[in-house]
Design a protein around this motif. Sequence first.
Motif, short mmCIF file in Angstrom:
data_model
loop_
_atom_site.label_atom_id
_atom_site.label_comp_id
_atom_site.label_asym_id
_atom_site.label_seq_id
_atom_site.Cartn_x
_atom_site.Cartn_y
_atom_site.Cartn_z
N LYS A 188 0.84 -1.20 0.00
CA LYS A 188 0.00 0.00 0.00
C LYS A 188 0.87 1.25 0.00
O LYS A 188 0.63 2.20 -0.75
N GLU A 189 1.91 1.19 0.83
CA GLU A 189 2.80 2.34 0.93
C GLU A 189 3.52 2.58 -0.40
O GLU A 189 3.71 3.72 -0.81
N ILE A 190 3.90 1.50 -1.05
CA ILE A 190 4.60 1.62 -2.34
C ILE A 190 3.67 2.25 -3.37
O ILE A 190 4.08 3.14 -4.13
N ARG A 191 2.42 1.84 -3.35
CA ARG A 191 1.47 2.42 -4.31
C ARG A 191 1.27 3.90 -4.06
O ARG A 191 1.12 4.69 -4.98
N ARG A 192 1.28 4.28 -2.78
CA ARG A 192 0.98 5.66 -2.45
C ARG A 192 2.16 6.59 -2.74
O ARG A 192 1.96 7.75 -3.05
N LYS A 193 3.37 6.07 -2.58
CA LYS A 193 4.52 6.95 -2.71
C LYS A 193 5.07 6.95 -4.13
O LYS A 193 4.82 6.04 -4.90
N LYS A 194 5.88 7.97 -4.40
CA LYS A 194 6.53 8.03 -5.70
C LYS A 194 7.52 6.89 -5.80
O LYS A 194 8.06 6.43 -4.81
N LYS A 195 7.79 6.46 -7.02
CA LYS A 195 8.48 5.19 -7.15
C LYS A 195 9.98 5.24 -6.82
O LYS A 195 10.61 4.22 -6.68
N GLY A 209 19.93 19.17 11.76
CA GLY A 209 20.68 19.74 10.65
C GLY A 209 19.74 19.87 9.47
O GLY A 209 18.59 19.45 9.53
N ALA A 210 20.24 20.48 8.41
CA ALA A 210 19.37 20.60 7.25
C ALA A 210 20.19 20.38 6.00
O ALA A 210 21.36 20.74 5.92
N SER A 211 19.57 19.75 5.04
CA SER A 211 20.22 19.52 3.78
C SER A 211 19.36 20.20 2.73
O SER A 211 18.16 19.98 2.67
N GLN A 212 20.00 21.08 1.94
CA GLN A 212 19.26 21.74 0.87
C GLN A 212 19.44 20.93 -0.39
O GLN A 212 20.55 20.78 -0.88
N LEU A 213 18.35 20.41 -0.89
CA LEU A 213 18.44 19.55 -2.05
C LEU A 213 17.82 20.22 -3.25
O LEU A 213 16.80 20.89 -3.13
N GLU A 214 18.48 20.03 -4.38
CA GLU A 214 17.86 20.48 -5.61
C GLU A 214 17.00 19.34 -6.10
O GLU A 214 17.47 18.22 -6.26
N VAL A 215 15.74 19.62 -6.32
CA VAL A 215 14.84 18.56 -6.77
C VAL A 215 14.22 18.97 -8.09
O VAL A 215 14.13 20.16 -8.40
N ASN A 216 13.78 18.00 -8.84
CA ASN A 216 13.07 18.33 -10.06
C ASN A 216 11.58 18.33 -9.80
O ASN A 216 11.14 18.20 -8.66
N ALA A 217 10.79 18.47 -10.86
CA ALA A 217 9.37 18.70 -10.70
C ALA A 217 8.67 17.56 -9.97
O ALA A 217 7.70 17.78 -9.28
N VAL A 218 9.15 16.32 -10.11
CA VAL A 218 8.48 15.23 -9.43
C VAL A 218 9.11 14.92 -8.08
O VAL A 218 8.71 14.00 -7.41
#
Lengths: 629, 378
Positions: A116-123, A213-222
Amino acid sequence: MNSRDSDRQRFFTRRAALLAGGQLGLLTALVGRMYYLQVVESERYQTLAEENRINMRLLSPSRGRILDRFGVPVAVNQQNYRVLIKSENTPDVPAVLDRLAMMISIDADEKARILKEIRRKKKFVPVTVREFLEWEDVARLEVNAPDLPGVTIDVGERRFYPNGFAAAHILGYVGAPRREDLTGDPLLELPGFRIGRSGIERAFDKPLRGSAGASQLEVNAVGRVIRELDRQEGDSGRDVVLTMDMELQRTSMRRLGEESGAIVVMDVETGGVIVQASTPSFDPNAFTEGLSNAQWRSLADNERAPLRNKAIAGEYAPGSTFKMIVALAALEEGVVSAQSSFFCPGHIEVGDGKFHCWRRQGHGHVDLSRGIAESCDVYFYEIARKVGIDKISKMAMRFGLGEDLGLDVPGERSGLIPTKAWKRAVIGQPWVLGETLVAGIGQGFVLTTPLQLATMTARMVNGGNPVLPHLARDVVTRGEMAERQDKDFTPIGVNPRHLKLVMDAMTKVTQDPSGTAFAARIRQPGMSMAGKTGTAQVRRISQRERDDGVIKNRDLDWKYRDHALFVGYGPIEKPRYAISVVVEHGGGGSSVAAPIARDVMTATLDRDPARLAPGADVAGLRGPNPQGS
Amino acid sequence: MAQFGTAAPTFRQKLLRLNWELVLLIVLTASIGFAMLYSAANGSFDPWASRQISRFAVGVALMLMVALVDIRLWLRGSYFIYGACLMLLAAVELKGSIGMGAQRWLDLGFFQLQPSEVMKITVILALARYFHGFDVDEAGRLRNLWIPVLIVVAPIALVLRQPDLGTAMVVAMVGGSMFWLGGARLWQFGVVAAGVAAAVPVAWQFLHTYQKQRIFTFLNPENDPLGSGYHILQSKIALGSGGLFGKGFLEGTQSHLNFLPEKQTDFIFTMLAEEFGLIGGVGLIALYGLLIAYGVFIAFRCRSQFARLLAMGLSVNFFLYVFINIAMVMGILPVVGVPLPLISYGGTAMLTVLIGFGLIMSCWLHRDMFINRRGGLA
């Protein structure tokens, strides 16, 4: 070229020019719009663009450790091996889960949850399959990695208490934040984050947590991570240093064994608690992983209350351990002197009531010293009657009884020291003399906790310095750890001569062959302990039972047996440690509690930092050094 | 005067007189497109730029061939070409309605032909031919207008059934411009405008849900930023964040992180504006302006009504591509799926635009030729 054609050309030119003009106008409008978007509104869109592309991810800080007074870690972070599955790398998720289930058990419910969790989350978002893997499981999975595409093992942190049951009540445990704990701090919402639920873990939760701590990540649209732009490591939580000695704590727990009871050992100069045992106990590690309902029920429903910290929340009639308070009150009021004596025939009659001494045949002529050493009840009936309940209670309160002592872990109970006013207000009846007599031997309304009894003893033997008990070297103020400030205590103002009389009598308890704890004296050379036994009745003994012969404890149901108590201190010549022992329904104070106290005190003196680690920086050691180095 | 001009120029003359500077402008514009496609693929010729370049090469050859053909041949063949294209469109419609739903192309093996794109040019051809045969006052007569109205309405009806609102509107606007240039009266435009206004509420009923949704989102994109409004909003963010000078070639964060949808086709202008800023965007618009002006200029210089109408009509068509696409990505017009000419990735649009320029060049080469109303030399 004919004229009709030139007409047509003029017409065309006119209309084409208009059309071209219109086009020019529209293109200019486009330029205007571009100017608006790229120059006028540019800043706003730049902000939106940054928000689009940068994703902040919190880094969970390591929880601070908890150390005992010698620096031995008693709560640490262990590596938590987790199996994760990333569905984008897994061609056939159910098949891989089936293969996984052959290596580590995954039941049907778990499998459904994972799918269920796999279906709900992005792959590309990993889903946790199992946490807290054993090392053998990790090894087996690593070996079979080629058959498990998309399955990875990652290491997180989990709280671990190496001593398990031994210090569960002091250290407490951690658990996932509940809805009501969520304060908006995003740290609390991190998966796997734990907060302190009880004991030191709860009292010092803020400093133990540390900062994220914090990590600034560059992410794409998805939301796929492209790269890390910036990383700020958080601060690990602060370590908390206790005044407790884990080795002694374990010894104490072992000594209590199967009994249900509590032991407190305290430094009489500083109030630092060195042992705070409560049995039965529970395994705090089980809480980290989350208890099953059945496990929880068996803990909560147990009649010996493993979850309750009996050392601070168990309220017991002090029995004869209260007699020093009565004696000090009588001495201060001048109703008796060291020489005053009373005749004990085994009972006295006051009004309609008949009050018995524990020794049916009586003690004969008894003075203060014998009264305490042999624990004559009649002597204390007599002096309690003379001094009155309110004076006794006032004295008791000066020694820390009947109040919350402000220990630095939650859950302390205040016990009860009755007064006439209290009875009128709470029970709505006037105080009767018989109740004063009963209170004179620490029974009736009087209730104390083992922590209070140890504190009382400490204040008796440190010259009337009202120390307060504490478990940690430092304190928490406004969420920050701060050094404990030594308080300037105003002495409780008890005549030192009176204290000396009482201490001499307590010495006789263990040192004089007639003393109630002579059998439980410390025989090792260079070590000694004085004290006072107590046996608290938990049922009423009827006149008929007295006539037929009082039923022996061992013939009674466990919950009707007497509580066994002992308070003491050592060494006798230069008191450094106070001890209190309560064994619930254990029987007699001299036969059950005193030997336990002897063994724990022996171990305590043996592990005295001045002997064990001379010159070392030992927590809770600020008072004068007993051995004088 | 100008006796020489009435004669058909020789092949050699044509090659010499061909406006190579226009060809150069076209190559320049297309090269900007290649660069943008290279950037859209995160700095790679694959998969778009390389294929676009080869298509462009084919297209330019085709353009030159079209330019060198005697303009009278185009005039004579215009109805036939129009008719053939209409049949093709009808075939797509038929096949589409039976098969894949909204399929808009014919698979020709080496590339997929969208008849609706080509249709725009054939409508211009047919209308130029039609109005070539009339004087201005004759052309404005109602009895002479029903045939050109049919010429415009027939493809619109087919395209609308596909359904492709964008192309339908472009065809209508191109057709309208031809009427305007050919001699239709002002009041006739007034009547049509009033009729359209009255028809809008009725037409609304026939719009597909997604078409209605597009119009709603266009009116208020912020309403649904992750749904239908996503494209427009992300386009505006990318464009606006480009600022005056842009983020630099290959540095457009929004487009490279895929926040910008369809960046290689309909939204390629956004990407250009993000990477090259206002300067780059206005530069490209100016380049387009120059190309359009070239067509207008050629139209003014032609002696035959057919060439004038053809050159001006094609120029308007080109303008409409440019305007609708840029207005769309900047949120002035709804997203209707019109490519940016010469730059957006796509075969048919590229070929159509180049053939259009081929015809404009043909007008130029035969600008001094008088053509009688049947298509012969005057």
